[in-house]
Design an enzyme around this catalytic site. Structure first.
Site, short mmCIF file in Angstrom:
data_model
loop_
_atom_site.label_atom_id
_atom_site.label_comp_id
_atom_site.label_asym_id
_atom_site.label_seq_id
_atom_site.Cartn_x
_atom_site.Cartn_y
_atom_site.Cartn_z
N ALA A 127 -12.22 -2.95 -2.44
CA ALA A 127 -12.66 -2.56 -3.79
C ALA A 127 -12.84 -1.06 -3.88
CB ALA A 127 -13.96 -3.29 -4.13
N ILE A 160 -8.87 -5.24 -8.63
CA ILE A 160 -9.18 -5.57 -7.24
C ILE A 160 -8.44 -6.84 -6.83
CG2 ILE A 160 -11.02 -6.02 -5.59
CD1 ILE A 160 -10.96 -3.18 -6.96
N ASP A 240 -4.03 5.34 5.19
CA ASP A 240 -3.10 5.98 6.11
C ASP A 240 -2.39 4.94 6.98
OD1 ASP A 240 -2.21 8.66 6.70
OD2 ASP A 240 -3.02 8.38 8.71
N GLY A 340 24.46 -11.27 -13.28
CA GLY A 340 24.75 -11.48 -14.68
C GLY A 340 23.58 -12.12 -15.41
N GLY A 341 23.88 -13.05 -16.31
CA GLY A 341 22.84 -13.71 -17.08
C GLY A 341 21.83 -14.45 -16.22
N GLU A 364 -1.99 1.52 -4.12
CA GLU A 364 -2.18 2.31 -2.88
C GLU A 364 -1.50 3.67 -2.98
OE1 GLU A 364 -2.07 0.47 0.99
OE2 GLU A 364 -2.34 -1.52 0.11
N SER A 367 3.86 6.46 -7.05
CA SER A 367 4.97 7.28 -6.53
C SER A 367 4.75 8.77 -6.76
CB SER A 367 6.29 6.85 -7.20
OG SER A 367 6.66 5.55 -6.77
#
Length: 385
Positions: A127, A160, A240, A340-341, A364, A367
């Site tokens: 959180a 969260i 990290d 395709g479709g 997180e 970009s």
């Protein structure tokens, strides 16, 4: 079958390869996962992963504490994501949710919670995000007030993951002062009085999400992780490690999209010939394969660097996450185009992947945030050199 030749790269050991192959076989036997009832699906997935031993890499073993193996985390997320995004999510949150306890928790904290999350007996959550502070973590406004024998929490967290189904939350709140130095980290059991789920949130790729509200919620002093004022450092250290695993999940989605596209163009015929015979289609496949391999190199470079003892891999992890998530979006878009479709038909694998990949470019660290991190690290290195 997805390409597995990367398992022989020098970044990985034979034990890593065995883990990936074993998990791949296990995940292949999961059967259909209910994406309409994500709460129960995630509870079931966590319980099954725990019972079968696949959650063990997600957290430190208190009985035999060794550093988290980031390559194993990445291989696990890539493999699960290739099979089903919700399976990846269930594993990932067990790791992210307890990352602060694994890295900074006391022996008592680790002994209480990590055996439960590693066995699937408890679900965890992380959180950090607030309504007015997403990537700007240092400006969090939720407070934790020192009240003698307790910490008193007031404020909200939002977006969260596992909100509403988690048994324990790692939460970050302001204990005094401004900016990054005023934050601290806490362990919050889900049954804490004064804590409630304010809202459940729906997204284009459903999974358990919620806004959390705290109104005078009291925690024992033992709930503090590390020391007062270490919250920002703890949060960044956790990210990290786990930011690289987000890139690995994106890589898993991209591999699945490439597999689906390859199968499609080899079996689908136009004027009596497979789509794969068309040069334009071959160009799509070539670009998709290139993006997958380039992303994999960055992912496992970052994971190997961390496992080799680097104290921080902010630059490597940011590069991996930025490239892998952005390129996976392109790979999946090409897979939809080649279908395709059928590519936009609800329930198709590539349609599901198209919805699932988008969030990975946001959470997180979006970009654009990764670009800032990469630029700062590069410029700082130039000044230092």
């Amino acid at each position: 079958m997805a390409d597995q030749s990367f398992l022989d790269w020098p970044f990985l050991t034979p034990a890593h390869k065995d883990h990936a192959l074993g998990l791949d076989q296990w995940a292949g036997g999961l059967g259909p996962i209910d994406h309409h009832d994500t709460d129960n699906a995630c509870r079931s997935l966590v319980a099954k992963m725990g019972a079968d031993g696949w959650l063990k890499p997600s957290a430190v073993d208190p009985a035999d504490p060794k550093p988290l193996d980031v390559r194993t985390l990445c291989l696990t997320r890539e493999t699960l994501a290739r099979h089903d995004g919700l399976a990846d999510f269930a594993f990932a949150m067990q790791g992210l949710g307890t990352g602060a306890i694994s890295l900074f928790g006391s022996p008592a904290q680790q002994g209480e919670w990590l055996p439960q999350t590693r066995s699937g007996q408890a679900i965890s959550a992380f959180a950090l995000t607030e309504p007015q502070s997403g990537s700007d973590v240092a400006n969090s406004t939720m407070t934790a007030r020192d009240d003698g024998d307790a910490w008193v929490l007031d404020g909200e967290k939002t977006w969260i993951s596992n909100g509403g189904i988690a048994d324990v939350y790692t939460l970050f709140a302001r204990t005094g002062g401004e900016g990054a130095r005023g934050l601290s980290a806490f362990i919050v059991p889900a049954d804490t009085p004064g804590f409630e789920i304010a809202e459940r949130l729906d997204t284009i790729a459903p999974h358990p999400l919620a806004t959390l509200r705290f109104d005078g919620a009291r925690l024992p002093k033992s709930a503090l992780i590390g020391e007062v004022g270490q919250g920002f450092k703890i949060a960044m250290s956790v990210l990290d490690v786990f930011r690289t695993t987000v890139a690995a999940a994106a890589l898993g989605f991209a591999r699945r999209a490439l597999d689906e596209a390859t199968t499609r163009v080899m079996s689908r015929k136009v004027q009596g010939k497979p789509l794969a015979d068309l040069q334009m289609v071959q160009a799509h496949i070539a670009e998709m394969a290139l993006r997958v391999d380039a992303a994999a190199l960055l992912v496992y470079r970052a994971a190997w660097t961390k496992d080799s003892g680097a104290p921080r891999v902010s630059r490597e992890a940011a590069m991996a996450k930025l490239f892998a998530t952005d390129e996976a979006q392109k790979v999946i878009d090409s897979a939809v185009q080649l279908h395709g479709g059928d590519g936009v038909k609800s329930g198709e694998t590539v349609e599901r992947l198209y919805r699932e990949i988008r969030a990975l470019r946001i959470y997180e660290g979006a970009s654009d945030v990764q670009k800032v991190i990469i630029a700062r690290q590069t410029l700082d290195a130039a000044v230092a050199g």
